[in-house]
Design a protein around this motif. Structure first.
Motif, PDB file in Angstrom:
ATOM      1  N   PHE A   1       0.826  -1.203   0.000  1.00 34.96           N
ATOM      2  CA  PHE A   1       0.000   0.000   0.000  1.00 34.96           C
ATOM      3  C   PHE A   1       0.861   1.255   0.000  1.00 34.96           C
ATOM      4  O   PHE A   1       1.936   1.293   0.608  1.00 34.96           O
ATOM      5  CB  PHE A   1      -0.905   0.027   1.235  1.00 34.96           C
ATOM      6  N   THR A   2       0.371   2.280  -0.671  1.00 33.64           N
ATOM      7  CA  THR A   2       0.909   3.623  -0.537  1.00 33.64           C
ATOM      8  C   THR A   2       0.025   4.369   0.452  1.00 33.64           C
ATOM      9  O   THR A   2      -1.200   4.420   0.278  1.00 33.64           O
ATOM     10  CB  THR A   2       0.904   4.356  -1.885  1.00 33.64           C
ATOM     11  N   ILE A   3       0.610   4.927   1.495  1.00 33.02           N
ATOM     12  CA  ILE A   3      -0.163   5.641   2.505  1.00 33.02           C
ATOM     13  C   ILE A   3      -0.408   7.060   1.998  1.00 33.02           C
ATOM     14  O   ILE A   3       0.516   7.873   1.903  1.00 33.02           O
ATOM     15  CB  ILE A   3       0.570   5.651   3.856  1.00 33.02           C
ATOM     16  N   LEU A   4      -1.648   7.348   1.654  1.00 33.26           N
ATOM     17  CA  LEU A   4      -2.004   8.673   1.151  1.00 33.26           C
ATOM     18  C   LEU A   4      -2.213   9.655   2.297  1.00 33.26           C
ATOM     19  O   LEU A   4      -1.878  10.833   2.177  1.00 33.26           O
ATOM     20  CB  LEU A   4      -3.279   8.593   0.302  1.00 33.26           C
ATOM     21  N   GLU A   5      -2.791   9.166   3.392  1.00 30.77           N
ATOM     22  CA  GLU A   5      -3.010   9.994   4.570  1.00 30.77           C
ATOM     23  C   GLU A   5      -2.755   9.143   5.808  1.00 30.77           C
ATOM     24  O   GLU A   5      -3.226   8.006   5.887  1.00 30.77           O
ATOM     25  CB  GLU A   5      -4.448  10.526   4.627  1.00 30.77           C
ATOM     26  N   ALA A   6      -2.030   9.703   6.762  1.00 28.10           N
ATOM     27  CA  ALA A   6      -1.863   9.084   8.084  1.00 28.10           C
ATOM     28  C   ALA A   6      -2.187  10.173   9.095  1.00 28.10           C
ATOM     29  O   ALA A   6      -1.433  11.138   9.240  1.00 28.10           O
ATOM     30  CB  ALA A   6      -0.446   8.558   8.275  1.00 28.10           C
ATOM     31  N   ASN A   7      -3.310  10.049   9.745  1.00 32.86           N
ATOM     32  CA  ASN A   7      -3.808  11.098  10.625  1.00 32.86           C
ATOM     33  C   ASN A   7      -3.860  10.570  12.048  1.00 32.86           C
ATOM     34  O   ASN A   7      -4.535   9.576  12.319  1.00 32.86           O
ATOM     35  CB  ASN A   7      -5.202  11.538  10.150  1.00 32.86           C
ATOM     36  N   TYR A   8      -3.146  11.254  12.962  1.00 30.30           N
ATOM     37  CA  TYR A   8      -3.140  10.883  14.372  1.00 30.30           C
ATOM     38  C   TYR A   8      -3.767  12.038  15.158  1.00 30.30           C
ATOM     39  O   TYR A   8      -3.056  12.900  15.679  1.00 30.30           O
ATOM     40  CB  TYR A   8      -1.713  10.614  14.845  1.00 30.30           C
ATOM     41  N   PRO A   9      -5.096  12.093  15.232  1.00 33.04           N
ATOM     42  CA  PRO A   9      -5.762  13.242  15.855  1.00 33.04           C
ATOM     43  C   PRO A   9      -5.458  13.380  17.341  1.00 33.04           C
ATOM     44  O   PRO A   9      -5.437  14.490  17.870  1.00 33.04           O
ATOM     45  CB  PRO A   9      -7.250  12.976  15.597  1.00 33.04           C
ATOM     46  N   VAL A  10      -5.265  12.258  18.012  1.00 33.19           N
ATOM     47  CA  VAL A  10      -4.823  12.215  19.407  1.00 33.19           C
ATOM     48  C   VAL A  10      -3.834  11.062  19.508  1.00 33.19           C
ATOM     49  O   VAL A  10      -3.769  10.213  18.603  1.00 33.19           O
ATOM     50  CB  VAL A  10      -6.010  12.016  20.379  1.00 33.19           C
ATOM     51  N   PRO A  11      -3.051  10.976  20.586  1.00 34.44           N
ATOM     52  CA  PRO A  11      -1.984   9.964  20.630  1.00 34.44           C
ATOM     53  C   PRO A  11      -2.446   8.517  20.719  1.00 34.44           C
ATOM     54  O   PRO A  11      -1.613   7.614  20.675  1.00 34.44           O
ATOM     55  CB  PRO A  11      -1.199  10.356  21.898  1.00 34.44           C
ATOM     56  N   GLU A  12      -3.766   8.276  20.812  1.00 35.40           N
ATOM     57  CA  GLU A  12      -4.245   6.902  20.972  1.00 35.40           C
ATOM     58  C   GLU A  12      -5.102   6.412  19.806  1.00 35.40           C
ATOM     59  O   GLU A  12      -5.567   5.266  19.838  1.00 35.40           O
ATOM     60  CB  GLU A  12      -5.063   6.771  22.274  1.00 35.40           C
ATOM     61  N   TYR A  13      -5.307   7.238  18.808  1.00 30.77           N
ATOM     62  CA  TYR A  13      -6.154   6.838  17.680  1.00 30.77           C
ATOM     63  C   TYR A  13      -5.519   7.293  16.369  1.00 30.77           C
ATOM     64  O   TYR A  13      -4.770   8.274  16.337  1.00 30.77           O
ATOM     65  CB  TYR A  13      -7.560   7.441  17.802  1.00 30.77           C
ATOM     66  N   ALA A  14      -5.856   6.582  15.307  1.00 30.03           N
ATOM     67  CA  ALA A  14      -5.301   6.928  13.996  1.00 30.03           C
ATOM     68  C   ALA A  14      -6.295   6.616  12.896  1.00 30.03           C
ATOM     69  O   ALA A  14      -7.168   5.748  13.044  1.00 30.03           O
ATOM     70  CB  ALA A  14      -3.997   6.179  13.751  1.00 30.03           C
ATOM     71  N   ARG A  15      -6.133   7.337  11.787  1.00 30.60           N
ATOM     72  CA  ARG A  15      -6.886   7.072  10.560  1.00 30.60           C
ATOM     73  C   ARG A  15      -5.897   7.035   9.412  1.00 30.60           C
ATOM     74  O   ARG A  15      -5.019   7.896   9.304  1.00 30.60           O
ATOM     75  CB  ARG A  15      -7.931   8.159  10.303  1.00 30.60           C
ATOM     76  N   TYR A  16      -6.054   6.047   8.537  1.00 28.67           N
ATOM     77  CA  TYR A  16      -5.190   5.915   7.369  1.00 28.67           C
ATOM     78  C   TYR A  16      -6.041   5.773   6.123  1.00 28.67           C
ATOM     79  O   TYR A  16      -7.043   5.040   6.110  1.00 28.67           O
ATOM     80  CB  TYR A  16      -4.303   4.672   7.484  1.00 28.67           C
ATOM     81  N   VAL A  17      -5.646   6.462   5.076  1.00 29.32           N
ATOM     82  CA  VAL A  17      -6.194   6.238   3.738  1.00 29.32           C
ATOM     83  C   VAL A  17      -5.027   5.737   2.889  1.00 29.32           C
ATOM     84  O   VAL A  17      -4.010   6.429   2.749  1.00 29.32           O
ATOM     85  CB  VAL A  17      -6.790   7.510   3.132  1.00 29.32           C
ATOM     86  N   CYS A  18      -5.177   4.542   2.349  1.00 30.67           N
ATOM     87  CA  CYS A  18      -4.085   3.898   1.626  1.00 30.67           C
ATOM     88  C   CYS A  18      -4.580   3.446   0.252  1.00 30.67           C
ATOM     89  O   CYS A  18      -5.750   3.119   0.081  1.00 30.67           O
ATOM     90  CB  CYS A  18      -3.570   2.675   2.390  1.00 30.67           C
ATOM     91  N   GLN A  19      -3.651   3.385  -0.681  1.00 39.32           N
ATOM     92  CA  GLN A  19      -3.977   2.946  -2.039  1.00 39.32           C
ATOM     93  C   GLN A  19      -3.125   1.748  -2.399  1.00 39.32           C
ATOM     94  O   GLN A  19      -1.914   1.736  -2.130  1.00 39.32           O
ATOM     95  CB  GLN A  19      -3.725   4.071  -3.029  1.00 39.32           C
TER      96      GLN A  19
END
Length: 237
Positions: free
Chosen positions: A214-232
């Motif tokens: 996968f290519t990671i298009l977005e790696a978002n860590y809004p707080v230190p315990e959660y994450a969101r990734y958009v990958c292609q």
């Protein structure tokens, strides 16, 4: 269902909360403040999911996202290891008029995608049930189910704080997010998550995603315990 070797991980064995218990499923649905109809509609729009798309929802839970993706016109495969969860979701889908959902009792390691390759895979608050070795296996399997250029969206409890600070950070997290028993997830719920489930660090997840193709298009860590990734899914890997 395909047979697996004796050493294969049993993802049907409930980890942490027993989601074959109807009362636990209902409580889970009430407590999912991050998965509302509005937030899942926004996610469908953000990802660009529409008619003629095929979506796999791995760890579909009580189905809010699957239902909204279906109402947007997509063909959805809602996958969960809990038959009780799937029955709950199917009932909700029927009431909402979401008719383009296929339900399958399986998980990251056992789901066999027999339709054409998917345009999207979405998984939220579910991957943490797997130890890291099996997370990597899951990512490889997801890549094999996606079209080249297809999108994987992952949201979960993922730690981005410095590893050496784990004790203070976990205690602070639980103190910040725990609620009284009648208002949501309690301190005991979060303690059980850390003790029995398998949330890991962001740098581990990012390395796995890249190695799975996968290519990671977005790696978002809004707080230190959660994450969101958009990958292609990469064109070549």
């Amino acid at each position: 269902m395909k047979s697996f070797p004796a050493w294969y991980y049993d993802e049907f064995k409930q980890v942490g909360v027993d989601f074959e218990d109807v009362a636990q499923v209902e409580a889970y649905d009430r407590n999912q403040t991050s998965s509302t109809v509005e937030s899942e509609q926004a996610l469908v729009a953000q990802l660009g999911i529409s008619a003629n798309h095929t979506v796999i929802d791995l760890g579909a839970g009580t189905g809010t996202f699957a239902i909204q993706a279906s109402l947007a016109g997509a063909r959805v495969h809602a996958v969960d290891v809990s038959r009780t969860m799937l029955a709950y979701t199917q009932n909700r889908a029927n009431k909402a008029g979401a008719t383009s959902i296929e339900f399958q009792c399986a998980g990251f390691l056992t789901y066999e995608h027999r339709a054409g390759l998917a345009d999207f895979i979405v998984t939220k608050s579910a991957l943490h049930i797997l130890p890291d070795f099996w997370k990597m296996v899951a990512f490889l399997r997801m890549a094999s189910m996606l079209k080249t250029g297809g999108i994987l969206y992952l949201r979960d409890a993922v730690f981005s704080f410095p590893a050496a600070e784990y004790e203070d950070r976990i205690n602070a997290w639980i103190e910040r997010v725990a609620k009284p028993e009648d208002q949501g997830w309690t301190a005991g719920d979060f303690e059980m998550h850390v003790r029995q489930e398998h949330s890991t660090f962001g740098w581990v997840i990012e390395g796995m995603l890249t190695r799975a193709g996968f290519t990671i298009l977005e790696a978002n860590y809004p707080v230190p315990e959660y994450a969101r990734y958009v990958c292609q899914k990469a064109l070549t890997f």
